[in-house]
Scaffold this active site. Structure first.
Site, PDB file in Angstrom:
ATOM      1  N   HIS A   4       5.477  -2.691   3.212  1.00  0.00           N
ATOM      2  CA  HIS A   4       4.417  -3.056   4.154  1.00  0.00           C
ATOM      3  C   HIS A   4       3.922  -1.821   4.905  1.00  0.00           C
ATOM      4  CE1 HIS A   4       2.564  -5.949   7.134  1.00  0.00           C
ATOM      5  NE2 HIS A   4       2.582  -4.834   7.848  1.00  0.00           N
ATOM      6  N   GLU A   5       4.859  -1.046   5.438  1.00  0.00           N
ATOM      7  CA  GLU A   5       4.453   0.114   6.238  1.00  0.00           C
ATOM      8  C   GLU A   5       3.853   1.216   5.369  1.00  0.00           C
ATOM      9  OE1 GLU A   5       4.231  -0.366   9.267  1.00  0.00           O
ATOM     10  OE2 GLU A   5       5.461  -2.165   9.363  1.00  0.00           O
ATOM     11  N   HIS A   8       0.154   0.889   4.760  1.00  0.00           N
ATOM     12  CA  HIS A   8      -0.747   1.308   5.839  1.00  0.00           C
ATOM     13  C   HIS A   8      -1.225   2.753   5.665  1.00  0.00           C
ATOM     14  CE1 HIS A   8      -0.808  -2.273   8.149  1.00  0.00           C
ATOM     15  NE2 HIS A   8       0.472  -2.258   8.499  1.00  0.00           N
TER      16      HIS A   8
END
Length: 557
Positions: A4-5, A8
């Protein structure tokens, strides 16, 4: 979370939103990539099947009259903070997944690459992404996605075959729990994949774009059966005629993928909450699916059993526990009570889920006694190695049961304070919140701000206590009495998470009591989410009013 990170770095860093209204896309895409990358890394974990649990939570919020569009105008810091919710993350990821599955991975990725090239090191709007994907795919992507991003709610798609089996009809209507029909009818541009089986042939996956109230399409042959949302990819609930639902449930292991079986149970329970299906009909569906082997599907089945369990008491509750015992027993016997060398990760977790349900919902005394054996040496209950199956230890004779278990009960606080690692400590803490022992709960509850419960766990501890079937009202009394103390202790975004537990307080006077309190004590920076929580509580109360007496009569000896 790592995936998820990392996502980004592209959605958030390489290309950044122009304003906070576009926050959803950063977070939705990162949540989507979290599932996509983990699934590629470990297919056996079946992350897209597990994502059904998160999608269910998004459905539950989006079915409320107090839902909101995924993207809305942001004019203040409070507006921006309000975007960090389940609709931004889980619903957002689900609609991105829906588009990818409808277009196909190759065309979707080509659109993402174009978007990155055109807007790298710059700022972009949501519609810039749709335009890039539309250019690469040739599909009306902006028209499709605008209908999902800029209006709240989602559709129920009713699926039926013609009498000769050569046509399929799809009808859409907004799905909701309460409040009646919206002021204006809503439609979505629904990119739907469906699977059907020709007579004497192999299953075929087709797709249809539903942009009106109803669409009828010709099939290439006579169909034996149809699954209306292939791989559960579209953010819709699916409905069939009652007899078709039961037929699919009976043949689910043969006809449907795990994620589709999960959706079948989940959609059926949602229609119970909406008053479209009775709880007894829902139980009939569950009884047909107890040969299930997938952990996520079992989680949804057990969640359904748990919801029904809260609606019945006394002799009816005992009979229901026996029914649950009969339903769970074969699956648990197949796995065995002890780990095996051939177990997959999901087998281990499913065994824990079934043992927990056997000890709580089915009230199996043998299962309840199992955790006590290792503690004879004086050590704490090994919650880290044994699922918390004995958490809500209940029986028809509680006084006798408490005498038998008093030693274990009193060792739980010690285990909470002396866990070998933080996860074990939290397991003890949540197990304490589940016990039906008022004195024990009060002992841990009263000093929440005095160091016995870490401040980062307080909100979740209180929320868990609010869901305690016998003592939820006691925890509510504590929370409402110590409201200002809790506000001072907790960050603003944790307060509304704590309050979420009131959805388990579903007697009519509970609803009035909670509403009156929050009218006088608003939740800081969580007004919209609080409205959704209170509406979910009313939905639960309406369910109790409709179904509790009927279930009691059905199960009474």
């Amino acid at each position: 979370m790592i995936h998820h990170e990392l996502a980004h770095m592209w959605f958030g860093d390489l290309v950044t939103m122009k304003w906070w209204n576009g926050l959803w896309l950063n977070e939705a895409f990162a949540t989507f990539m979290e599932m996509r990358c983990t699934d590629a890394f470990r297919p056996g974990w079946q992350r897209w099947v597990d994502f059904g649990l998160s999608r269910s939570a998004a459905f539950d919020t989006d079915a409320l009259a107090s839902t909101r569009p995924i993207e809305f105008e942001v004019n203040s810091p409070a507006d921006a903070e309000g975007m960090f919710d389940i609709l931004t993350y889980e619903k957002g990821a689900a609609v991105v997944r829906m588009l990818e599955q409808y277009l196909g991975e190759d065309r979707f990725r080509a659109g993402i690459r174009r978007y990155m090239r055109e807007h790298q090191y710059g700022n972009a709007e949501t519609t810039d992404l749709w335009d890039a994907i539309e250019t690469e795919s040739g599909e009306p992507v902006r028209r499709i996605m605008d209908s999902w991003i800029f209006q709240g709610g989602f559709p129920l798609v009713s699926v039926s075959l013609s009498d000769d089996g050569r046509q399929a009809t799809f009808r859409q209507e907004r799905f909701g729990y309460e409040g009646g029909d919206p002021a204006e009818p809503q439609t979505w541009a629904i990119p739907l994949r469906f699977r059907w089986k020709p007579v004497g042939g192999d299953p075929i996956t087709d797709r249809v774009l539903i942009e009106s109230d109803a669409v009828t399409i010709d099939l290439s042959d006579e169909a034996e059966w149809i699954v209306g949302n292939a791989e559960g990819a579209s953010f819709v609930r699916t409905a069939y005629r009652a007899e078709v639902t039961e037929e699919l449930a009976d043949l689910a292991q043969e006809l449907m993928l795990p994620v589709e079986r999960y959706a079948l149970v989940d959609d059926a329970w949602a229609t119970v909450l909406a008053g479209r299906l009775s709880a007894s009909q829902f139980l009939s569906v569950l009884e047909l699916m107890t040969t299930e082997s997938d952990r996520s599907v079992w989680q949804r089945i057990l969640s359904g059993f748990s919801a029904i369990d809260r609606l019945v008491d006394g002799d009816a509750g005992e009979i229901f526990a026996e029914n649950v015992h009969d339903a769970i027993g074969p699956a648990l016997a197949g796995l065995g009570l002890t780990p095996l060398p051939a177990d997959t990760d999901r087998d281990k977790r499913l065994r824990a889920d079934l043992i927990r349900a056997m000890g709580t919902l089915a009230r199996d005394l043998e299962i309840r006694r199992r955790p006590s054996a290792p503690s004879r040496s004086g050590s704490a209950i090994p919650i880290s190695s044994t699922p918390p199956s004995a958490s809500p230890l209940r029986s028809s004779d509680r006084r006798q049961h408490r005498r038998r278990c008093s030693g274990r009960l009193r060792r739980l606080p010690q285990g909470h304070g002396r866990g070998h690692h933080s996860q074990e400590e939290v397991r003890y803490l949540y197990a304490l919140a589940d016990f039906p022992d008022a004195a024990l709960l009060a002992e841990r509850r009263s000093p929440t701000s005095a160091g016995k419960v870490r401040s980062q766990n307080v909100a979740f501890w209180v929320r868990r206590g609010l869901t305690n079937r016998g003592l939820g009202r006691d925890v509510w009394a504590f929370m409402s009495t110590h409201w200002q103390e809790l506000l001072d202790l907790l960050p603003s975004n944790a307060v509304v998470r704590m309050v979420d537990g009131v959805t388990a307080l579903t007697y009519p006077d509970d609803v009035a009591m909670v509403a009156e309190f929050f009218e006088a004590n608003p939740v800081p920076t969580g007004g919209k989410t609080l409205s959704q929580i209170l509406e979910r509580q009313r939905v639960g109360a309406a369910l109790r009013t409709r179904e509790s007496a009927r279930l009691q009569a059905l199960l009474a000896p």
